[in-house]
Design a protein around this motif. Structure first.
Motif, PDB file in Angstrom:
ATOM      1  N   UNK A 160       9.564  -2.988   8.922  1.00 28.79           N
ATOM      2  CA  UNK A 160       8.275  -2.339   8.724  1.00 28.79           C
ATOM      3  C   UNK A 160       8.189  -1.704   7.344  1.00 28.79           C
ATOM      4  N   UNK A 161       8.995  -0.685   7.104  1.00 24.46           N
ATOM      5  CA  UNK A 161       8.882   0.053   5.842  1.00 24.46           C
ATOM      6  C   UNK A 161       9.976  -0.294   4.858  1.00 24.46           C
ATOM      7  N   UNK A 162      10.993  -0.981   5.307  1.00 28.32           N
ATOM      8  CA  UNK A 162      12.137  -1.247   4.455  1.00 28.32           C
ATOM      9  C   UNK A 162      13.213  -0.192   4.602  1.00 28.32           C
ATOM     10  N   UNK A 163      12.956   0.830   5.397  1.00 27.26           N
ATOM     11  CA  UNK A 163      13.940   1.873   5.638  1.00 27.26           C
ATOM     12  C   UNK A 163      14.321   2.629   4.385  1.00 27.26           C
ATOM     13  N   UNK A 164      13.345   3.190   3.723  1.00 28.74           N
ATOM     14  CA  UNK A 164      13.600   3.863   2.449  1.00 28.74           C
ATOM     15  C   UNK A 164      14.188   5.251   2.644  1.00 28.74           C
ATOM     16  N   UNK A 165      13.539   6.124   3.387  1.00 24.57           N
ATOM     17  CA  UNK A 165      14.007   7.454   3.762  1.00 24.57           C
ATOM     18  C   UNK A 165      14.374   8.343   2.572  1.00 24.57           C
ATOM     19  N   UNK A 166      13.889   8.028   1.406  1.00 23.13           N
ATOM     20  CA  UNK A 166      14.239   8.782   0.201  1.00 23.13           C
ATOM     21  C   UNK A 166      13.120   8.559  -0.825  1.00 23.13           C
ATOM     22  N   UNK A 167      12.502   9.626  -1.326  1.00 25.80           N
ATOM     23  CA  UNK A 167      11.429   9.446  -2.309  1.00 25.80           C
ATOM     24  C   UNK A 167      11.857   8.683  -3.565  1.00 25.80           C
ATOM     25  N   UNK A 168      13.119   8.797  -3.953  1.00 26.44           N
ATOM     26  CA  UNK A 168      13.582   8.053  -5.130  1.00 26.44           C
ATOM     27  C   UNK A 168      13.542   6.546  -4.882  1.00 26.44           C
ATOM     28  N   UNK A 169      13.906   6.127  -3.675  1.00 23.33           N
ATOM     29  CA  UNK A 169      13.836   4.706  -3.328  1.00 23.33           C
ATOM     30  C   UNK A 169      12.380   4.256  -3.278  1.00 23.33           C
ATOM     31  N   UNK A 170      11.519   5.089  -2.712  1.00 24.91           N
ATOM     32  CA  UNK A 170      10.094   4.759  -2.647  1.00 24.91           C
ATOM     33  C   UNK A 170       9.502   4.620  -4.043  1.00 24.91           C
ATOM     34  N   UNK A 171       9.862   5.514  -4.954  1.00 20.57           N
ATOM     35  CA  UNK A 171       9.362   5.421  -6.337  1.00 20.57           C
ATOM     36  C   UNK A 171       9.852   4.143  -7.010  1.00 20.57           C
ATOM     37  N   UNK A 172      11.079   3.755  -6.745  1.00 17.02           N
ATOM     38  CA  UNK A 172      11.605   2.508  -7.303  1.00 17.02           C
ATOM     39  C   UNK A 172      10.804   1.316  -6.795  1.00 17.02           C
TER      40      UNK A 172
END
Length: 135
Positions: free
Chosen positions: A89-101
């Protein structure tokens, strides 16, 4: 616009210019909502809310284990399990730094990234509250 199926179990927005984890990897969730033309915007909002809840819950679990346990193995197991369940679904980011990347690499659009980051921060603050006030 709404989501459209490409026949391979994945749902994509019509006219999407880049592959997007939210749109391109939603094999499990594309079957979650039955769409018609008149409710596609509502369905898209519901789907994004579900994805935000996934990010918040995963972040909550990860931060809770870090705060209450702090050992490497439980943290790694929690992260692996959370990513496994959220991967489609989301890629399992769980971290704003990963989301920004993912935003910078054009895998997410700005709106999705803002929603995910807000959900991740909410999950982190809830975990902090849980660790300091409840546990």
């Amino acid at each position: 616009g709404g989501w459209e199926s490409k026949g391979d179990g994945r749902a994509r927005r019509p006219g999407a210019k880049h592959k997007n984890r939210l749109n391109g990897g939603a094999a499990a969730t594309s079957k979650l909502f039955i769409m018609s033309d008149d409710d596609s915007a509502t369905t898209e909002r519901k789907q994004l809310a579900l994805f935000a809840l996934t990010e918040a819950l995963g972040t909550f679990l990860l931060i809770s284990v870090i705060q209450t346990n702090g050992h490497t193995v439980p943290i790694a197991v929690t992260l692996a399990a959370a990513v496994y369940f959220a991967e489609k679904t989301t890629g399992g980011q769980f971290n704003p730094a990963v989301t920004m990347t993912k935003l910078w690499s054009k895998e997410l659009d700005r709106h999705q990234a803002m929603v995910f980051i807000a959900a991740q921060l909410a999950g982190a603050f809830a975990a902090f509250y849980y660790a300091t006030e409840v546990a």
